[in-house]
Design a protein around this motif. Structure first.
Motif, PDB file in Angstrom:
ATOM      1  N   ASP A 159      46.376  46.375  58.479  1.00 18.64           N
ATOM      2  CA  ASP A 159      45.976  44.965  58.621  1.00 18.64           C
ATOM      3  C   ASP A 159      44.468  44.815  58.516  1.00 18.64           C
ATOM      4  O   ASP A 159      43.960  43.861  57.902  1.00 18.64           O
ATOM      5  CB  ASP A 159      46.461  44.412  59.974  1.00 18.64           C
ATOM      6  N   LYS A 160      43.762  45.792  59.115  1.00 17.86           N
ATOM      7  CA  LYS A 160      42.302  45.763  59.049  1.00 17.86           C
ATOM      8  C   LYS A 160      41.835  45.920  57.606  1.00 17.86           C
ATOM      9  O   LYS A 160      40.922  45.209  57.149  1.00 17.86           O
ATOM     10  CB  LYS A 160      41.727  46.878  59.920  1.00 17.86           C
ATOM     11  N   ALA A 161      42.502  46.867  56.886  1.00 21.06           N
ATOM     12  CA  ALA A 161      42.153  47.065  55.474  1.00 21.06           C
ATOM     13  C   ALA A 161      42.461  45.812  54.662  1.00 21.06           C
ATOM     14  O   ALA A 161      41.696  45.422  53.774  1.00 21.06           O
ATOM     15  CB  ALA A 161      42.922  48.265  54.922  1.00 21.06           C
ATOM     16  N   LYS A 162      43.610  45.168  54.985  1.00 22.59           N
ATOM     17  CA  LYS A 162      43.969  43.935  54.286  1.00 22.59           C
ATOM     18  C   LYS A 162      42.935  42.843  54.554  1.00 22.59           C
ATOM     19  O   LYS A 162      42.551  42.095  53.650  1.00 22.59           O
ATOM     20  CB  LYS A 162      45.354  43.462  54.733  1.00 22.59           C
ATOM     21  N   LEU A 214      39.922  43.699  52.629  1.00 23.44           N
ATOM     22  CA  LEU A 214      40.153  43.399  51.217  1.00 23.44           C
ATOM     23  C   LEU A 214      40.075  41.906  50.962  1.00 23.44           C
ATOM     24  O   LEU A 214      39.458  41.459  49.985  1.00 23.44           O
ATOM     25  CB  LEU A 214      41.516  43.949  50.789  1.00 23.44           C
ATOM     26  N   ALA A 215      40.730  41.139  51.883  1.00 25.94           N
ATOM     27  CA  ALA A 215      40.689  39.685  51.735  1.00 25.94           C
ATOM     28  C   ALA A 215      39.257  39.161  51.839  1.00 25.94           C
ATOM     29  O   ALA A 215      38.834  38.282  51.077  1.00 25.94           O
ATOM     30  CB  ALA A 215      41.572  39.036  52.800  1.00 25.94           C
ATOM     31  N   GLU A 216      38.498  39.743  52.787  1.00 27.14           N
ATOM     32  CA  GLU A 216      37.099  39.338  52.951  1.00 27.14           C
ATOM     33  C   GLU A 216      36.286  39.692  51.709  1.00 27.14           C
ATOM     34  O   GLU A 216      35.469  38.898  51.232  1.00 27.14           O
ATOM     35  CB  GLU A 216      36.514  40.024  54.184  1.00 27.14           C
ATOM     36  N   THR A 217      36.561  40.915  51.172  1.00 24.77           N
ATOM     37  CA  THR A 217      35.855  41.354  49.957  1.00 24.77           C
ATOM     38  C   THR A 217      36.199  40.451  48.781  1.00 24.77           C
ATOM     39  O   THR A 217      35.325  40.076  47.994  1.00 24.77           O
ATOM     40  CB  THR A 217      36.229  42.807  49.629  1.00 24.77           C
ATOM     41  N   LYS A 218      37.493  40.104  48.668  1.00 23.84           N
ATOM     42  CA  LYS A 218      37.915  39.196  47.601  1.00 23.84           C
ATOM     43  C   LYS A 218      37.230  37.838  47.744  1.00 23.84           C
ATOM     44  O   LYS A 218      36.808  37.233  46.763  1.00 23.84           O
ATOM     45  CB  LYS A 218      39.430  39.024  47.632  1.00 23.84           C
ATOM     46  N   SER A 244      34.833  36.267  45.101  1.00 27.16           N
ATOM     47  CA  SER A 244      35.035  34.921  44.546  1.00 27.16           C
ATOM     48  C   SER A 244      33.786  34.066  44.721  1.00 27.16           C
ATOM     49  O   SER A 244      33.366  33.346  43.810  1.00 27.16           O
ATOM     50  CB  SER A 244      36.230  34.258  45.238  1.00 27.16           C
ATOM     51  N   GLU A 245      33.189  34.198  45.926  1.00 28.29           N
ATOM     52  CA  GLU A 245      31.957  33.444  46.186  1.00 28.29           C
ATOM     53  C   GLU A 245      30.834  33.895  45.254  1.00 28.29           C
ATOM     54  O   GLU A 245      30.094  33.074  44.697  1.00 28.29           O
ATOM     55  CB  GLU A 245      31.543  33.639  47.646  1.00 28.29           C
ATOM     56  N   THR A 246      30.741  35.247  45.062  1.00 29.79           N
ATOM     57  CA  THR A 246      29.714  35.788  44.161  1.00 29.79           C
ATOM     58  C   THR A 246      29.952  35.330  42.724  1.00 29.79           C
ATOM     59  O   THR A 246      29.007  34.964  42.013  1.00 29.79           O
ATOM     60  CB  THR A 246      29.728  37.326  44.221  1.00 29.79           C
TER      61      THR A 246
END
Length: 386
Positions: free
Chosen positions: A261-264, A267-271, A275-277
């Motif tokens: 869940d932490k990795a997810k 990953l969601a935060e990185t995505k 997207s923001e970048t």
């Protein structure tokens, strides 16, 4: 598994004289409840009544009926019918059970509803009490070792019905300092167990507990019952070991799931950041395209300005040439004008001098006046005249 082996070895090395069964083992608890006197004393403590008011107690079939094959069946440890018609389900639970509150409600409801046969009136329903003696802590937010749950009207605070009741006894919560021999805590301490001397001390002063202690001593010396007791105890230890192993596996699964869940989340935060970048990059590219357009426009304007500047510089050069020519013409004109002024001055001076001489000759000026006006001495002026 190693812990279980140590416990079994401890049992095997216990001397015959010192061995005494633990009442919290459900097999032992059921055997103790077979004695009417022990049953009466314990139920009297639960109901807060003098034992003589309990009357006759009868052990009923401990398997509740079910209406269909698919319906979950309830199995009770000790089901007792009082002379008053009240029924009790008394259950000793050694190992931790999840959702004990729901489980006890299920058994209470089954016991209550199983009283009536088809077509019988509801007024035949008698009081039912589900009693759970827990050798573990279930309610972890408080220190109450004995709780009595009844059904009240939330609006008025009045008892809605006295026919349904739950009692929960949590043995690990027994207070250390308690010496009353007749209350429910005394029974809880007895069920919690101890060595032979401690159990004997617990039973003193309470005839019903003394009867339970005598039964316990007798059972502990009975070879067949002891074998049955030890078999149940080993089964419980194996079940506990399996429960611990299962809990450990579930904990590992939970930890892995937590990491997943932490990795997810990462990953969601990185995505999200990507997207923001990308959005910022698209915006920057748009601004760059706009800037490039403005730069191209500025370069066009600059080229046009340079053309105009070149044209202006040519006109300036032409104007400078014309200015130089005009300046030369002006210099020539000024030179001619200076010569004309000089000639004019000479002519004017000569005319003035001729006029002075004329005036002198006409006698309008004397010699001194004429010489002075002419700018000469009288002698030079006379020489000029003559």
């Amino acid at each position: 598994m190693q812990t279980n082996e140590v416990e079994i070895k401890t049992i095997q090395t216990t001397s015959e004289e010192e061995f005494i069964m633990k009442p919290y083992i459900d097999w032992c608890f059921k055997e103790l409840m077979r004695n009417p006197k022990t049953r009466t004393g314990f139920i009297a403590a639960l109901l807060r009544l003098p034992p003589e008011q309990i009357g006759r107690t009868t052990i009923l079939e401990n398997e509740l009926s079910k209406r269909t094959e698919e319906e979950k069946q309830g199995v009770l440890d000790v089901r007792v019918l009082l002379e008053s018609g009240t029924q009790l389900d008394i259950e000793m639970q050694v190992l931790y059970i999840e959702y004990w509150d729901d489980r006890s409600l299920f058994y209470l409801s089954k016991m209550f509803s199983s009283q009536l046969q088809k077509g019988e009136s509801y007024d035949k329903l008698q009081k039912c009490i589900q009693v759970g003696v827990l050798n573990f802590t279930y309610f972890k937010k408080d220190n109450f070792c004995h709780r009595r749950v009844r059904f009240y009207d939330e609006a008025t605070g009045d008892l809605y019905s006295e026919k349904l009741e739950l009692q929960i006894l949590e043995l690990p919560k027994i207070p250390k300092e308690y010496h009353h021999p007749d209350g429910i805590i005394a029974w809880m301490k007895f069920f919690r167990g101890g060595n032979k001397k401690e159990m004997e001390e617990m039973a003193k002063g309470n005839a019903y507990l003394e009867s339970a202690y005598e039964d316990l001593m007798e059972m502990s010396q009975d070879e067949k019952k002891r074998l049955a007791y030890e078999a149940r105890e080993r089964a419980l230890r194996d079940q506990l070991a399996l429960q611990h192993q299962t809990e450990k596996i579930f904990q590992q699964i939970a930890e892995v799931q937590g990491e997943l869940d932490k990795a997810k989340d990462t990953l969601a935060e990185t995505k999200g950041q990507l997207s923001e970048t990308q959005g910022q990059l698209s915006k920057t590219q748009g601004q760059l395209s706009k800037t490039q357009g403005q730069l191209s426009e500025t370069q066009g304007q600059l080229s046009e300005t340079r053309g105009q500047l070149s044209k202006t510089q040519g006109q300036l050069s032409e104007t400078r040439g014309q200015l130089s020519e005009t300046q030369e013409q002006l210099s020539e004109t000024q030179k001619q004008l200076a010569e004309a002024h000089a000639q004019n001055d000479v002519a004017h001076d000569q005319g003035r001098k001729d006029a002075i001489i004329d005036l002198y000759q006409k006698g309008l000026l004397n010699l001194e006046q004429a010489a002075s006006s002419y700018g000469m001495s009288t002698e030079d002026f006379q020489k000029l005249i003559f």
